[in-house]
Design an enzyme around this catalytic site. Sequence first.
Site, short mmCIF file in Angstrom:
data_model
loop_
_atom_site.label_atom_id
_atom_site.label_comp_id
_atom_site.label_asym_id
_atom_site.label_seq_id
_atom_site.Cartn_x
_atom_site.Cartn_y
_atom_site.Cartn_z
N ASP A 64 -19.21 -29.47 43.75
CA ASP A 64 -20.11 -30.42 43.10
C ASP A 64 -20.94 -31.00 44.24
O ASP A 64 -20.39 -31.70 45.11
CB ASP A 64 -19.32 -31.50 42.37
CG ASP A 64 -20.23 -32.47 41.63
OD1 ASP A 64 -21.42 -32.59 42.01
OD2 ASP A 64 -19.77 -33.12 40.68
N SER A 144 -39.87 -27.68 43.27
CA SER A 144 -40.46 -27.29 41.98
C SER A 144 -41.97 -27.59 42.03
O SER A 144 -42.42 -28.37 42.87
CB SER A 144 -39.83 -28.15 40.87
OG SER A 144 -40.51 -27.98 39.64
N TYR A 157 -37.19 -36.19 36.64
CA TYR A 157 -36.99 -34.87 37.27
C TYR A 157 -38.05 -34.67 38.35
O TYR A 157 -37.73 -34.25 39.47
CB TYR A 157 -37.08 -33.77 36.20
CG TYR A 157 -36.97 -32.36 36.74
CD1 TYR A 157 -35.73 -31.81 37.05
CD2 TYR A 157 -38.11 -31.58 36.93
CE1 TYR A 157 -35.63 -30.52 37.54
CE2 TYR A 157 -38.02 -30.29 37.42
CZ TYR A 157 -36.77 -29.76 37.73
OH TYR A 157 -36.68 -28.48 38.22
N LYS A 161 -37.68 -34.11 42.51
CA LYS A 161 -38.21 -32.97 43.25
C LYS A 161 -39.22 -33.40 44.33
O LYS A 161 -39.32 -32.75 45.36
CB LYS A 161 -38.81 -31.95 42.28
CG LYS A 161 -37.78 -31.30 41.37
CD LYS A 161 -36.71 -30.54 42.16
CE LYS A 161 -35.75 -29.78 41.27
NZ LYS A 161 -34.76 -29.00 42.05
#
Length: 262
Positions: A64, A144, A157, A161
Site C-alpha cells: 500500500d 496525467s 484528482y 496529479k
Amino acid sequence: MPFGLKDRSIIVTGAARGIGAAIARGLAAEGARVAVADLSKEKADETARAIREAGGSAIAVEVDVRDRAAVRTMIDEAVKAHGPLDVIFNNAGVAQTKPFLDITEEDWRFVNEVNALGVLIAMQEAIRTMLAQGGGGKIVNTASIAGKQGYEPLAHYSASKFGVVALTQAAARAFGKDGITANAICPGVVATDMWKVIDEGFRDHGLTKKPDEAFETFAAGAVLGRASTAQDLVGVACFLASPASDFMTGQSLLVDGGMVFV
Ligand SMILES: NC(=O)c1ccc[n+]([C@@H]2O[C@H](COP(=O)([O-])OP(=O)(O)OC[C@H]3O[C@@H](n4cnc5c(N)ncnc54)[C@H](O)[C@@H]3O)[C@@H](O)[C@H]2O)c1
C-alpha cells in the site's frame, strides 16, 4: 534489446493491472527484472506469473503506497530478488468523479493520499536506497493530462496529479547532483478499469447517460483520433528507464495522442 534494460532492477507500483501491468510487461520484455507491486497481491501474482511464462523475470510484492513501512519492505524485497534498485515507476493511483462543490475532505484525502502522498513516500524511500547504493537511479512517476490542466469533475484528482508534477520537478532539482533523475509520464484517456470508475461516476452524478459516454467524449479530444490503450505508454516508459534518457530530468511528458499541448 534496443533500450538496454537487460538485468535492470525495476519496481513498478500499481502494476497488477492497467497501465502499470503493461509497463511491467514491456520492461520485462526488454530484459529488465521487474517487481510487480500492488495493493492486490493476488492480481500482482497473476501479472508476475504471466511475465515469467513469457520468458521474463518478475516477482510480485504486496504494497500500500500510503504505508511507509510497506514501501520500505517492497524496495528491500525487490533489491533482494533483483539486485540494487535502478528504476522505480510510481504508478499506483486512484480516481474519483465528483462535481467541484461536492468534494469532501474525505474525498480529497482518499485521492491525494494515494496519488500524491503515496508518490512522495515511494520517491523518498527509493532515493534513500539509491543514495545508499552510491548514487544514480531513475524515478518515473505517472502523472496525467490532469497534472497539466484542471478538469471538472475531477478537481481533487487533478490537484493530486499537479502534485506529482511538482514532486518530480523538486526531486530532479534536489538529486541531480547524485545522478538521480526524476521524470513523469502524463497519459491521456486510457482504456483501463480506472476509466470505468470515472465513467460510472459521471453517470452517478447525472453528468452523462450512457456507459462509456464520458470516456468517448473525453477521448474524442485526441488529435490522433482514438482513445489510448495502456500499451501506448510502454515505449516512453522503456525510454525513461533506459540510458537513452540519462540527460533528461524534471520533465513530465504528455503521451496522450495529442490532447494537451504545453
Ligand atoms: N486510465 C487513464 O486514463 C489514466 C490517465 C492518466 C493517468 N492515469 C494514471 O495512471 C496510473 C495507472 O492507472 P490505470 O488506469 O492503470 O488504473 P487502474 O485502476 O487500472 O490500476 C491502478 C492500480 O493501482 C493499484 N493501487 C491503487 N491504490 C493503491 C495503493 N494504495 N497502493 C498500491 N497500489 C494501489 C490498484 O490495485 C490497481 O492495480 C494511475 O496513477 C492513474 O492516475 C490513468
